[in-house]
Design an enzyme around this catalytic site. Structure first.
Site, PDB file in Angstrom:
ATOM      1  N   LYS A  65       1.124  -8.415   2.665  1.00  0.00           N
ATOM      2  CA  LYS A  65       0.329  -7.346   3.292  1.00  0.00           C
ATOM      3  C   LYS A  65      -0.436  -7.793   4.544  1.00  0.00           C
ATOM      4  O   LYS A  65      -0.693  -6.985   5.427  1.00  0.00           O
ATOM      5  CB  LYS A  65      -0.663  -6.756   2.287  1.00  0.00           C
ATOM      6  N   ASP A 100      -3.173   2.387   0.722  1.00  0.00           N
ATOM      7  CA  ASP A 100      -3.988   2.059  -0.459  1.00  0.00           C
ATOM      8  C   ASP A 100      -5.364   2.699  -0.295  1.00  0.00           C
ATOM      9  O   ASP A 100      -5.958   3.186  -1.267  1.00  0.00           O
ATOM     10  CB  ASP A 100      -4.162   0.546  -0.616  1.00  0.00           C
TER      11      ASP A 100
END
Ligand code: ATR
Length: 270
Positions: A65, A100
């Site tokens: 990420k 997210d």
């Protein structure tokens, strides 16, 4: 046919492929969603290769990420969080996003939890950073408690610098912090595959909404104890669902079939 995919290592047990394919099937979208497992030091290269091959979009999970930031143009939120979980390869350079964070907001909205007041985020890793910025951007005061206080201090400073309101704390402050809080987010891995909670049971109360990023098991010890204390609970599968919903909508420009995606997830979780 469009190809979407997940970059992670390992990816064998990911629930993203069945969740996205359920959406394609429901809406008749001509697409496939596949898992890619590049070597752990090859995240950026994998993004570039996917772009060359004409892959339309990628989700990104552990351990890539942060790494993929070097291969994309991150939007403001992803840049502040310092992590990308969704890449749109349809533009040059590819753009990086963090669903997210937006997914957490949608999971809360789905449960009619107000984005206001005071929140306690436990954890200051990638999930904690996404939660802290997501909430602070809505005007929520965020108290960040972390085992390693230095990481909470750095995250709180970054949130304050971007116009939010945050403060760092050690884990043993949780009791006092929660007494005045409206929302609690567990963004640590505590409770994953174990019957442990990061929060003392006595600190939980009925005026709280409690969100757990952990979804294995779906009903963690934290959520079980929160429900017993009369709190509203939001399990980690809702966060997983809505980060996927946000990614689907970004890629396709269509409203996601949320129920079909949720059913596909829940069928594979206990
Ligand atoms: P993620 O990207 O999923 O957030 P991470 O960056 O490894 O993963 O962060 C894990 C978080 O869980 C961190 O906040 C970590 O605390 P430290 O910063 O002190 O490492 C927290 N965490 C993991 N195991 C923990 C434990 N046993 N007790 C308390 N916190 C824990």
């Amino acid at each position: 046919m469009d190809v979407y995919g997940l970059l992670g290592n390992p990816v064998a047990h990911s629930l993203s492929p069945p969740m996205h394919e359920a959406a394609y099937e429901r809406l008749g979208v001509d697409a496939r969603y596949v898992s890619f497992e590049p070597p752990v030091d090859a995240g950026q290269q994998a993004v570039e290769s996917a772009a060359t091959l004409g892959v339309a979009g990628l989700n990104v999970t552990i351990p890539f990420k942060r790494d993929v930031l070097g291969a994309v143009e991150p939007d403001d939120l992803a840049a502040r969080i310092g992590a990308v979980n969704t890449i749109d390869l349809g533009s040059d350079p590819p753009t990086g996003h963090n669903t997210d964070a937006t997914g957490l907001r949608r999971a809360l909205e789905h449960h009619d939890v107000a984005l206001a007041g005071r929140a306690v985020v436990v954890g200051a890793g990638g999930a904690g950073r996404a939660a802290a910025f997501a909430l602070a951007d809505e005007g929520v005061h965020v108290d960040i408690a972390n085992r390693t206080v230095r990481k909470a201090t750095e995250l709180a400073a970054a949130v304050n610098e971007s116009g939010g309101e945050a403060a760092p704390h050690p884990l043993d402050a949780l009791g006092d912090l929660l007494a005045n809080a409206d929302l609690l987010v567990n963004a640590t891995s505590v409770g994953m595959e174990t019957d442990r909670s990061p929060v003392p049971r006595a600190a939980l109360h009925g005026r709280l909404a409690v969100v757990d990023a952990v979804y294995t098991p779906v009903e963690t010890r934290l959520l079980r104890e929160a429900a017993a204390a009369g709190a509203t609970t939001v399990d980690g599968a809702w966060m997983l669902l809505y980060q996927g919903v946000e990614a689907f909508e970004r890629w396709t420009g269509r409203d996601a079939p949320v129920t079909a995606m949720n059913d596909a997830l829940r069928a594979r979780l206990d």
